[in-house]
Design an enzyme around this catalytic site. Structure first.
Site, short mmCIF file in Angstrom:
data_model
loop_
_atom_site.label_atom_id
_atom_site.label_comp_id
_atom_site.label_asym_id
_atom_site.label_seq_id
_atom_site.Cartn_x
_atom_site.Cartn_y
_atom_site.Cartn_z
N HIS A 116 15.86 -79.72 116.98
CA HIS A 116 15.40 -78.70 115.88
C HIS A 116 16.31 -78.88 114.64
O HIS A 116 17.46 -79.34 114.53
CB HIS A 116 15.99 -77.40 116.45
CG HIS A 116 16.26 -76.36 115.51
ND1 HIS A 116 15.24 -76.05 114.71
CD2 HIS A 116 17.33 -75.37 115.35
CE1 HIS A 116 15.53 -74.83 113.97
NE2 HIS A 116 16.81 -74.64 114.12
N ASN A 138 15.33 -74.97 107.44
CA ASN A 138 15.31 -75.03 108.92
C ASN A 138 14.07 -74.11 109.06
O ASN A 138 14.07 -72.66 108.78
CB ASN A 138 16.29 -74.23 109.14
CG ASN A 138 16.73 -73.59 110.71
OD1 ASN A 138 15.39 -73.64 111.27
ND2 ASN A 138 17.86 -73.41 111.09
N CYS A 196 15.02 -70.40 117.65
CA CYS A 196 15.01 -71.89 117.39
C CYS A 196 14.61 -72.86 118.60
O CYS A 196 14.40 -74.08 118.31
CB CYS A 196 16.03 -72.46 116.48
SG CYS A 196 16.64 -71.26 115.35
O1 LIG Z 1 29.65 -74.32 105.23
C1 LIG Z 1 28.80 -75.06 105.82
O2 LIG Z 1 28.83 -76.43 105.96
C2 LIG Z 1 27.38 -74.55 106.27
C3 LIG Z 1 28.09 -74.19 107.75
C4 LIG Z 1 27.09 -73.24 108.41
N1 LIG Z 1 25.71 -73.90 108.57
C5 LIG Z 1 24.64 -73.83 109.58
C6 LIG Z 1 25.28 -73.15 110.96
C7 LIG Z 1 24.46 -73.06 111.80
C8 LIG Z 1 23.18 -73.42 111.58
C9 LIG Z 1 22.01 -73.32 112.60
C10 LIG Z 1 21.09 -72.35 112.49
C11 LIG Z 1 20.16 -72.03 113.29
C12 LIG Z 1 19.02 -71.12 113.41
O3 LIG Z 1 17.77 -71.94 113.33
C13 LIG Z 1 20.26 -72.79 114.48
C14 LIG Z 1 21.08 -73.98 114.61
C15 LIG Z 1 22.15 -74.26 113.80
CL1 LIG Z 1 23.47 -75.16 113.86
C16 LIG Z 1 22.74 -74.19 110.27
N2 LIG Z 1 23.59 -74.16 109.37
C17 LIG Z 1 25.36 -74.52 107.16
C18 LIG Z 1 26.41 -75.31 106.13
#
Ligand SMILES: O=C(O)C1CCN(c2ccc(-c3cc(CO)ccc3Cl)cn2)CC1
Length: 324
Positions: A249, A279, A111
């Protein structure tokens, strides 16, 4: 020699899956997805692969200005979901748009790929005999996610965004950058593993799908991203207040809010479209940039100052300081 952003384009596959659509396939809910991520829907490709999305985004960017494909000397695609290892997506796009004078290659910085690719392209263009470079972030994340894993399948979407960089004498877009990696934490986000199985060995396992330790990534981002932004701004004798927009991002709405709080900058400076696209990994920043230009919030040649910040698999992260 100076390099500036000459035009921008994007292309998103037509098919939309809303959060409610996903509840027919996954044990999830619109309420959970919306509250935890900010995502309401995502676009999913049904026939177009990554090179097709990138080709359309490139044609959009070229179509907005009178630049012929043969004037392009460099074409870089940032992707973690290529059509294939070979030929690179960039080479397929080069063929599709007939950029016969362009050298072409892909980079994989997950990313952070788009900011890494812009940094590489700016340096290469400044020593190239050519005037123009295309930098494309493109993903079909829907083919790498594990559609049985509700913790990741609901997060990602497909799309491509492109910038056309121009070499010229007077205006300079790229003021500063800082790009980082921490490979020791690479296992927090993996995708497309290829095991060593050959004539001599067999039975080695590899998970082709995306796997993510969300908590690890969140913690890494909260700590590293604000630092990267402060670093690139202050290293160039600017204040955060002088930045018009921070284009992060589009990984998670709560995360963007948390970064704006840590930087003590108004959330209005952190535009978001994750609600619409999910995303889209390396494509998220150029897609957002194209939308901001379309809506008139950002204008090229306006002297606005923006920061682009990518972060994700690798682990990689980094920021570009750009004067438009
Ligand atoms: O339980 C919850 O709240 C969940 C907790 C986990 N979550 C996440 C965690 C990490 C990412 C993420 C992914 C990438 C890859 O492009 C880059 C950067 C990030 Cl910060 C996106 N979402 C969703 C909600």
């Amino acid at each position: 020699v100076k390099v500036r952003i000459h035009s921008v384009g994007k292309y998103i596959p037509e098919k939309i899956l809303t959060n409610d659509d996903l509840t027919e396939w996954l044990d999830t809910s619109d309420e959970w997805i919306t509250s935890r991520t900010g995502i309401k829907q995502r676009h999913i490709s049904t026939t177009e692969n990554t090179s097709d999305l990138c080709t359309e985004a490139a044609l959009k960017a070229l179509g907005k200005v009178k630049v012929k494909a043969e004037e392009i000397g460099l074409l870089i695609v940032a992707t973690m979901s290529p059509d294939a290892h070979s030929p690179s997506v960039a080479c397929t796009v080069q063929s599709n748009i007939h950029a016969k004078n362009a050298m072409a290659f892909d980079i994989n910085a997950a990313c952070s790929g788009f900011v890494y690719a812009c940094s590489v392209a700016e340096k290469m263009l400044s020593v190239s005999p050519y005037q123009y470079a295309l930098v494309i972030g493109g993903e079909v994340m829907s083919k790498v996610v594990d559609w049985k894993d509700r913790s990741t399948a609901v997060l990602f979407g497909d799309g491509a965004g492109c910038v056309l960089l121009e070499k010229n004498e007077n205006t300079h877009s790229f003021i500063g950058e800082n790009l980082h990696a921490d490979g020791s934490r690479g296992s927090s986000l993996t995708s497309g593993e290829v095991a060593v199985n050959n004539l001599l060995t067999s039975g080695n396992k590899a998970n082709p799908h995306l796997q993510m330790n969300g908590r690890d990534i969140f913690d890494f981002v909260i700590r590293s991203v604000p630092k990267s932004i402060i670093e690139v701004v202050e290293a160039n004798q600017l204040q955060l207040e002088e930045i018009d927009y921070f284009l992060l991002h589009q990984a998670n709405a709560r995360l963007i809010k948390a970064v704006s709080k840590k930087l003590k900058q108004p959330i209005e400076k952190f535009p978001q479209n994750i609600d619409q696209y999910g995303n889209t990994s390396a494509a998220s920043i150029p897609i957002l940039l194209d939308e901001l230009i379309e809506h008139g919030d950002i204008q090229l040649n306006s002297n606005q100052t923006i920061v682009l910040t990518g972060f994700g698999g690798g682990l990689t992260w980094g920021s570009l300081l750009i004067k438009l």
